[in-house]
Write an enzyme that holds these catalytic residues in place. Structure first.
Site: not given
Ligand code: NAI
Length: 246
Positions: A187, A154-157, A141, A63
């Site tokens: 999560i 991360y917080a800034a983004s 987040s 992305v």
């Molecule tokens: P995760 O690490 O389990 O999954 C993230 C997915 O995004 C992975 O499949 C990864 O390959 C993909 N990804 C990462 N960079 C990428 C890129 N440049 N292009 C395409 N795909 C990319 O993370 P999770 O926990 O499922 O997070 C999902 C969203 O939720 C994120 O935006 C994260 O910041 C947000 N979030 C998660 C929290 C948590 O506690 N797990 C808390 C707050 C927000």
């Protein structure tokens, strides 16, 4: 909340919250475009969903790379013919205290979590505008609303994602587009798997339900914001953190 006939694009759809979301939307009748840079996990998920009779396709995409995103948007539109919902879910963390944070990892997180959302929305929004209806759901987040130790980048983004959400809600509401954000708490996914057990315990202690969130908790919030049930909700940030004390 049915998604029959809707085409849903989920970034970061190969793992964690994104993968659970892809399965949930598929079960609700949607055609699902899974975007991720993890090809193995993405292809596996698409075949698993196919085997269940769900129309799903994987599109390898980083992305943060504008050209790739543009090409993918063209491929998704050629494949499914339309896009009804875009879930900007892809995200990464690269934690360090401010004085130890290299400019490189600061930029890396901004490139994926903030610029990635900008890239994908710019690429998919025109098709929604042409259709006169669409839903964009961004992933912020609680670090974006309240800050978090070790997460300057991360917080800034994630705060930036809220700014873009509210701006786009104002810019494109009149075109029939809803733009909202979900702000997850902690999560249970790979993203937090390296957090020390002590910190996890502390988080549970300040969460009225005494547990972490599950990916399903976020997928359900995405589903609500993607469905017709949320047609008058625009520019909002839905906190899904179990009522964590802040
Ligand atoms: P995760 O690490 O389990 O999954 C993230 C997915 O995004 C992975 O499949 C990864 O390959 C993909 N990804 C990462 N960079 C990428 C890129 N440049 N292009 C395409 N795909 C990319 O993370 P999770 O926990 O499922 O997070 C999902 C969203 O939720 C994120 O935006 C994260 O910041 C947000 N979030 C998660 C929290 C948590 O506690 N797990 C808390 C707050 C927000």
């Amino acid at each position: 909340m049915e998604m029959k006939g809707k085409t849903v694009v989920i970034t970061g759809g190969a793992n964690g919250i994104g993968a659970v979301t892809a399965r949930l939307f598929g079960k609700k009748g949607a055609q699902v475009a899974i975007l991720d840079y993890n090809e193995i996990a993405g292809e596996e998920l698409a075949s698993e969903m196919h085997a269940q009779g769900i129309e799903a396709a994987f599109f390898k995409t980083d992305v943060a790379k504008r050209n790739q995103v543009k090409e993918t948007a063209e491929k998704v539109l050629a494949h499914f013919g339309k896009v009804d919902v875009l879930i900007n879910n892809a995200g990464i963390t690269r934690d360090a205290m401010l004085l130890k944070m290299d400019a490189e990892i600061f930029q890396q997180v901004i490139d994926v979590n903030l610029t990635g959302v900008f890239n994908c929305t710019q690429a998919f929004l025109p098709a929604m505008i042409a259709a006169g209806k669409g839903k964009v759901i961004n992933t912020s987040s609680i670090a974006g609303t309240g800050g978090n130790v070790g997460q300057t980048n991360y917080a800034a983004s994630k705060a930036g994602v809220i700014g873009m959400t509210r701006t786009w809600a104002k810019e494109y509401g009149r075109k029939g587009i809803n733009v909202n954000a979900v702000a997850p708490g902690f999560i249970e996914t790979d993203m937090i798997s390296t957090m020390p057990e002590k910190v996890i315990m502390q988080i549970k202690q300040v969460t009225p339900f005494s547990r972490l969130g599950k990916p399903e908790d976020i997928a359900n919030a995405y589903l609500f914001l993607a469905s017709d049930a949320s047609d008058f909700i625009n520019g909002t940030v839905l906190e899904v953190d179990g009522g964590m004390l802040k």
